[in-house]
Design a protein around this motif. Structure first.
Motif, PDB file in Angstrom:
ATOM      1  N   UNK A 180      46.439  67.488  30.262  1.00 46.88           N
ATOM      2  CA  UNK A 180      46.981  68.129  32.089  1.00 46.88           C
ATOM      3  C   UNK A 180      47.841  69.516  31.243  1.00 46.88           C
ATOM      4  N   UNK A 181      48.256  69.389  29.767  1.00 47.55           N
ATOM      5  CA  UNK A 181      48.682  71.081  29.478  1.00 47.55           C
ATOM      6  C   UNK A 181      47.774  71.489  29.414  1.00 47.55           C
ATOM      7  N   UNK A 182      46.415  71.549  29.114  1.00 46.09           N
ATOM      8  CA  UNK A 182      45.569  72.854  28.668  1.00 46.09           C
ATOM      9  C   UNK A 182      45.858  73.930  30.333  1.00 46.09           C
ATOM     10  N   UNK A 183      46.013  72.871  31.481  1.00 51.79           N
ATOM     11  CA  UNK A 183      46.189  72.754  32.935  1.00 51.79           C
ATOM     12  C   UNK A 183      47.090  73.288  33.408  1.00 51.79           C
ATOM     13  N   UNK A 184      48.349  73.472  32.401  1.00 48.74           N
ATOM     14  CA  UNK A 184      49.724  73.944  33.023  1.00 48.74           C
ATOM     15  C   UNK A 184      49.264  75.072  32.326  1.00 48.74           C
ATOM     16  N   UNK A 185      49.042  75.240  31.479  1.00 48.55           N
ATOM     17  CA  UNK A 185      49.126  76.673  30.026  1.00 48.55           C
ATOM     18  C   UNK A 185      47.962  77.683  30.802  1.00 48.55           C
ATOM     19  N   UNK A 186      46.844  77.369  31.631  1.00 42.87           N
ATOM     20  CA  UNK A 186      46.237  77.988  32.385  1.00 42.87           C
ATOM     21  C   UNK A 186      47.439  78.944  33.530  1.00 42.87           C
ATOM     22  N   UNK A 187      47.890  77.456  34.168  1.00 46.19           N
ATOM     23  CA  UNK A 187      48.210  78.068  35.449  1.00 46.19           C
ATOM     24  C   UNK A 187      49.185  78.909  35.061  1.00 46.19           C
ATOM     25  N   UNK A 188      50.476  78.525  33.823  1.00 44.96           N
ATOM     26  CA  UNK A 188      50.874  79.989  32.895  1.00 44.96           C
ATOM     27  C   UNK A 188      50.567  80.822  32.445  1.00 44.96           C
ATOM     28  N   UNK A 216      41.063  72.506  37.166  1.00 42.63           N
ATOM     29  CA  UNK A 216      41.910  73.045  37.645  1.00 42.63           C
ATOM     30  C   UNK A 216      41.979  73.622  39.016  1.00 42.63           C
ATOM     31  N   UNK A 217      40.444  73.571  39.155  1.00 40.10           N
ATOM     32  CA  UNK A 217      40.623  74.101  40.955  1.00 40.10           C
ATOM     33  C   UNK A 217      41.159  73.104  41.879  1.00 40.10           C
ATOM     34  N   UNK A 218      40.486  71.971  41.504  1.00 40.70           N
ATOM     35  CA  UNK A 218      40.479  70.772  42.689  1.00 40.70           C
ATOM     36  C   UNK A 218      42.077  70.553  42.503  1.00 40.70           C
ATOM     37  N   UNK A 219      43.111  70.284  41.549  1.00 36.07           N
ATOM     38  CA  UNK A 219      44.212  70.337  41.681  1.00 36.07           C
ATOM     39  C   UNK A 219      44.786  71.267  42.278  1.00 36.07           C
ATOM     40  N   UNK A 220      44.717  72.887  42.045  1.00 38.46           N
ATOM     41  CA  UNK A 220      44.695  74.048  42.772  1.00 38.46           C
ATOM     42  C   UNK A 220      44.857  73.877  43.964  1.00 38.46           C
ATOM     43  N   UNK A 221      43.881  73.357  44.725  1.00 39.75           N
ATOM     44  CA  UNK A 221      43.257  72.812  46.424  1.00 39.75           C
ATOM     45  C   UNK A 221      43.790  71.917  46.739  1.00 39.75           C
ATOM     46  N   UNK A 238      37.833  81.751  33.267  1.00 36.47           N
ATOM     47  CA  UNK A 238      39.037  82.167  32.804  1.00 36.47           C
ATOM     48  C   UNK A 238      40.557  82.092  31.653  1.00 36.47           C
ATOM     49  N   UNK A 239      40.997  81.377  32.780  1.00 34.54           N
ATOM     50  CA  UNK A 239      42.348  80.868  32.686  1.00 34.54           C
ATOM     51  C   UNK A 239      42.408  79.516  31.690  1.00 34.54           C
ATOM     52  N   UNK A 240      41.512  79.027  32.397  1.00 26.91           N
ATOM     53  CA  UNK A 240      41.476  77.677  31.360  1.00 26.91           C
ATOM     54  C   UNK A 240      40.776  77.706  29.386  1.00 26.91           C
ATOM     55  N   UNK A 241      39.975  78.966  29.807  1.00 24.50           N
ATOM     56  CA  UNK A 241      39.550  78.816  28.355  1.00 24.50           C
ATOM     57  C   UNK A 241      40.098  79.607  27.819  1.00 24.50           C
ATOM     58  N   UNK A 242      41.094  80.826  28.288  1.00 28.54           N
ATOM     59  CA  UNK A 242      42.363  81.528  27.512  1.00 28.54           C
ATOM     60  C   UNK A 242      43.846  80.372  27.003  1.00 28.54           C
ATOM     61  N   UNK A 243      43.855  79.460  27.775  1.00 27.34           N
ATOM     62  CA  UNK A 243      44.159  78.497  27.647  1.00 27.34           C
ATOM     63  C   UNK A 243      44.034  77.073  25.845  1.00 27.34           C
ATOM     64  N   UNK A 244      42.713  76.999  26.072  1.00 28.70           N
ATOM     65  CA  UNK A 244      42.023  76.207  25.346  1.00 28.70           C
ATOM     66  C   UNK A 244      42.331  77.026  23.712  1.00 28.70           C
ATOM     67  N   UNK A 245      41.356  78.584  23.952  1.00 23.73           N
ATOM     68  CA  UNK A 245      41.347  79.217  22.633  1.00 23.73           C
ATOM     69  C   UNK A 245      42.647  79.148  22.185  1.00 23.73           C
TER      70      UNK A 245
END
Length: 335
Positions: free
Chosen positions: A35-43, A157-162, A309-316
């Motif tokens: 969930x923190x990775x999803x938050x990072x992606x949103x940030x 991330x997409x399900x949570x956004x929608x 792309x955003x979640x991979x930025x967060x993960x990397x």
């Protein structure tokens, strides 16, 4: 259905740093960290300029032993947008494996060049072998029909956004449920969140593997039903996850041709769906979603590409231990 609170977002457990570890599957990543990775992606999405130098001086190696467009470019773009650089290959014929080199030796070599590796391979278990051989973090970018953890992060991330939540949902998964590694990964992770009703839509030849069904059964508050009739269940769904029938997973061309057109989502079928249903697809599509659906507001599959792309930025950045400027401060204020 009334909006439910995402119980996982209320978890108070401390987030365990991911720095230095590999991600072969999400199964051993704490849910707080997911969930923190999803938050990072949103940030990252709203602070592109601030994070543009997060990974300055870093090098990502993309080792893709089978064809890919979106996944490879997504990993590479993620590192470039964080300020890093990229090396690698796309296609086994371009690598020393064509000379007989083992995955283990390749990873021991590449670990001297790169700070982090993303690997895609047609054989199940290849990513695990790679992670055991490497001295830098390895990310599984898909291994055979097994796991695809970064696609799962993208889907979440997409399900949570929608939908605004990741539980108290009815999620339909349609098409190739036998070889679809994205489906297997997504179901497994959603079962950890709980309170999801799965509708598994496929022809008999492409049904969900028993080990995935057992995972659902072992979750106290998740359920599933299997059907071959998309039209009969589409009106029940909060999310419809379409998949293509994967020609590269078939040994018999006749079987592929017979099954590839089993489910085609078009405007006529969508008349029976809920107005706020989200349509996801890991891409590429063949013809299982008609082009006319692209303009429907329920279509979320190109939003998935962006989120990937955003979640991979967060993960990397997380695996490298490179902190996103301003992220922790925003989290502390929100808390």
């Amino acid at each position: 259905m009334s909006q439910q609170v995402d119980h996982a977002s209320n978890t108070s457990s401390a987030v365990v740093p991911l720095r230095g570890r590999s991600v072969v599957t999400l199964d051993d990543i704490p849910m707080t960290q997911i969930l923190d990775l999803l938050d990072r992606a949103a940030y990252i999405d709203t602070h592109r300029r601030q994070v543009a130098h997060t990974c300055d001086g870093r090098v990502l190696a993309t080792l893709f032993y089978e064809p890919s467009t979106r996944t490879r470019l997504s990993f590479e773009t993620a590192m470039l947008r964080l300020g890093g650089q990229v090396i690698g290959f796309a296609g086994a014929q371009l690598a020393s494996v064509s000379k007989g080199e083992s995955i283990s030796d390749t990873l021991k070599t590449v670990s001297n060049y790169a700070d982090i590796v993303a690997i895609r391979h047609p054989k199940e278990g290849a990513a695990l072998v790679a992670s055991q051989a490497a001295t830098v973090p390895v990310i599984n970018a898909g291994d055979g029909g097994h796991m695809h953890p970064t696609q799962t992060l993208t889907d979440l991330a997409t399900i949570r956004a929608r939908k605004g939540r990741l539980n108290h949902l009815t999620i339909g998964l349609c098409g190739d449920l036998t070889f679809g590694r994205t489906v297997h990964s997504l179901i497994t992770t959603l079962c950890r969140l709980g309170h999801v009703d799965f509708v598994l839509i496929s022809p008999d030849e492409l049904r969900t593997p028993e080990y995935v069904l057992e995972r659902i059964r072992s979750s106290a508050d998740c359920t599933y039903r299997e059907t071959g009739d998309l039209n009969g269940v589409i009106g029940d769904l909060d999310v419809l996850y379409m998949t293509r029938v994967q020609q590269e997973r078939f040994f018999n061309e006749d079987d592929y041709l017979r099954l590839r057109d089993t489910y085609i989502l078009n405007a006529d079928k969508l008349r029976s769906a809920r107005p706020d249903m989200a349509i996801l697809h890991p891409l590429p599509r063949v013809n299982e979603i008609a082009v006319e659906v692209d303009d429907d507001p329920r279509a979320a599959y190109f939003q998935q590409v962006r989120n990937g792309m955003l979640v991979r930025m967060a993960l990397e950045s997380a695996l490298l231990g490179d902190e996103l400027p301003g992220y922790r401060k925003q989290k502390e204020v929100a808390a």
